[in-house]
Design an enzyme around this catalytic site. Structure first.
Site, short mmCIF file in Angstrom:
data_model
loop_
_atom_site.label_atom_id
_atom_site.label_comp_id
_atom_site.label_asym_id
_atom_site.label_seq_id
_atom_site.Cartn_x
_atom_site.Cartn_y
_atom_site.Cartn_z
N GLU A 172 0.79 -1.24 0.00
CA GLU A 172 0.00 0.00 0.00
C GLU A 172 0.82 1.29 0.00
O GLU A 172 0.55 2.21 0.76
CB GLU A 172 -0.96 -0.01 1.20
CG GLU A 172 -1.85 -1.23 1.22
CD GLU A 172 -2.79 -1.27 2.43
OE1 GLU A 172 -2.65 -0.44 3.33
OE2 GLU A 172 -3.66 -2.15 2.45
N GLU A 211 -6.02 -10.91 -1.16
CA GLU A 211 -6.83 -10.69 0.06
C GLU A 211 -8.31 -10.68 -0.30
O GLU A 211 -9.05 -9.76 0.05
CB GLU A 211 -6.44 -9.36 0.74
CG GLU A 211 -4.96 -9.25 1.03
CD GLU A 211 -4.58 -7.99 1.81
OE1 GLU A 211 -5.47 -7.34 2.39
OE2 GLU A 211 -3.40 -7.66 1.83
C1 GLA Z 1 -4.98 -4.52 4.26
C2 GLA Z 1 -3.74 -5.26 4.68
C3 GLA Z 1 -4.09 -6.53 5.37
C4 GLA Z 1 -5.18 -6.35 6.38
C5 GLA Z 1 -6.37 -5.72 5.74
C6 GLA Z 1 -7.47 -5.59 6.75
O1 GLA Z 1 -5.59 -5.05 3.17
O2 GLA Z 1 -2.89 -5.55 3.62
O3 GLA Z 1 -2.96 -7.02 6.00
O4 GLA Z 1 -4.73 -5.56 7.44
O5 GLA Z 1 -5.97 -4.46 5.26
O6 GLA Z 1 -7.63 -6.78 7.48
#
Ligand code: GLA
Length: 365
Positions: free
Chosen positions: A162, A269
């Site tokens: 990020e 994710e």
């Molecule tokens: C982001 C992070 C993850 C997690 C999510 C929320 O996507 O990369 O590690 O913290 O937020 O669970």
């Protein structure tokens, strides 16, 4: 037959019987196909976990359905390196041990992020902000130590997480990393990770990759790293999506755009919220009170799952992994985001760990 011999025989017979019945049970469960089996010719199917999930019914579901793990929090910089001279290996080790015992892959998550980073990283003993040299040295020490510990046991790492800004008029996120080191910290993180484990597949990972504006910024960053010869091997699309996005066209062009980089793409994710997408945390409103998983939400979610997996299969030469963010609707980080304590149902298994209708759409092809 004397009494002792009789007793021993009974014990022996019961042991044999118990072992036969447990063999039967495990054969029966391995006979049930899981996501990993349906997708064996495509890509590994992973899941984000905490150590508490590695026992009981959730552990059974993991072993039946998934062939890759990501530690949800245990390898993040804050949890694993809370003080400069102290690492907390317990949780990360237990996840890696479980994976080793059961032959699962592990993706490391993550080595450098603006969030969940420990405060000590950025300040000296007097509380003053450290110099670029000190911070890069700390980053190097951290990455080298963590990557080395799990070398050969993890096949991939989210190296930088990020780093791109969500503001349309800004390229990189104005994090402590950027403020102290400038853009260079990103390339450095990849170099440190590659030096520590030259075999690990290294990813840049980010969210809202489906937004055309953010997508181009991620593309620009990854391309600049690649062009500069930085060891980067893949792009992680987090895939925190919802019933109203992405559209097929949006997702198709996103995967295609990153495929053009000539790198691997992973969905790292994945979850599909049953509420329309909101990117920022907010207060609860009265309209949030009804959290029923209605047939309408179920249908909308099923369609997004079906469409997404159809595209993942279409791009199987590029997509090298799909990881769900949490196991089942029993627990998801979305129960508290963007609204605290609003139940969400973003995964393929319900609260009783049973496959939902969306599951059957994902495995039907
Ligand atoms: C982001 C992070 C993850 C997690 C999510 C929320 O996507 O990369 O590690 O913290 O937020 O669970």
């Amino acid at each position: 037959m004397n009494k002792r011999f009789f007793a021993i025989s009974i014990i022996f017979i019961s042991i044999i019987a118990a072992s036969c019945s447990s063999q039967k049970a495990s054969t029966a469960s391995s006979g049930n196909k899981g996501l990993k089996d349906y997708y064996k010719d495509f890509f590994p199917i992973g899941v984000a976990v905490a150590p508490r999930h590695l026992a009981g019914d959730e552990a059974q579901l993991i072993l039946q359905q998934f062939n890759s793990l990501t530690p949800e929090n245990a390898m993040k910089m804050g949890p694993i390196h809370p003080q400069e001279d102290r690492y907390n290996w317990r949780d990360a080790d237990s996840i890696v041990d479980f994976a080793q015992r059961h032959g699962l892959k592990v993706r490391g998550h993550n080595l450098c992020w603006h969030s969940q980073a420990p405060r000590w990283m950025f300040i000296d003993k007097e509380g003053k902000t450290v110099s670029k040299e000190v911070l890069l040295q700390r980053l190097k020490d951290h990455i080298t130590t963590v990557v080395n510990r799990y070398k050969g046991k993890l096949y991939a790492w989210d190296v930088v997480n990020e780093a791109i800004s969500d503001r349309n008029d800004e390229y990189l996120r104005n994090s402590e990393w950027l403020k102290i080191c400038g853009e260079e910290y990103i390339a450095r993180a990849f170099q440190y990770a590659h030096e520590a484990d030259p075999n690990a597949v290294l990813f840049y990972n980010d969210y809202n990759e489906i937004s055309p504006v953010k997508r181009e910024k991620i593309y620009r960053l990854v391309k600049s790293l690649k062009d500069a010869g930085v060891p980067i091997h893949g792009v992680g699309l987090q895939g925190h999506w919802a019933v109203n996005e992405p559209s097929r066209g949006q997702l198709d062009s996103t995967i295609k755009r990153f495929a053009d980089l000539g790198l691997k793409v992973q969905v790292t994710e994945l979850d599909i919220s049953v509420y329309p997408k909101e990117h920022d945390a907010r207060e609860r409103k009265s309209a949030d009170a009804d959290t029923t998983f209605t047939p309408q939400k179920e249908q909308q979610q099923l369609e997004v799952y079906k469409m997404s997996f159809g595209l993942f299969r279409k791009y199987k030469n590029v997509v090298s992994g799909v990881t769900f963010w949490n196991i089942a609707d029993r627990y998801s980080w979305l129960d508290n985001f963007p609204v605290r304590n609003r139940k969400d149902y973003p995964l393929l298994f319900d609260r009783n760990l049973k496959p939902k209708k969306a599951y059957w759409e994902v495995v039907k092809f």
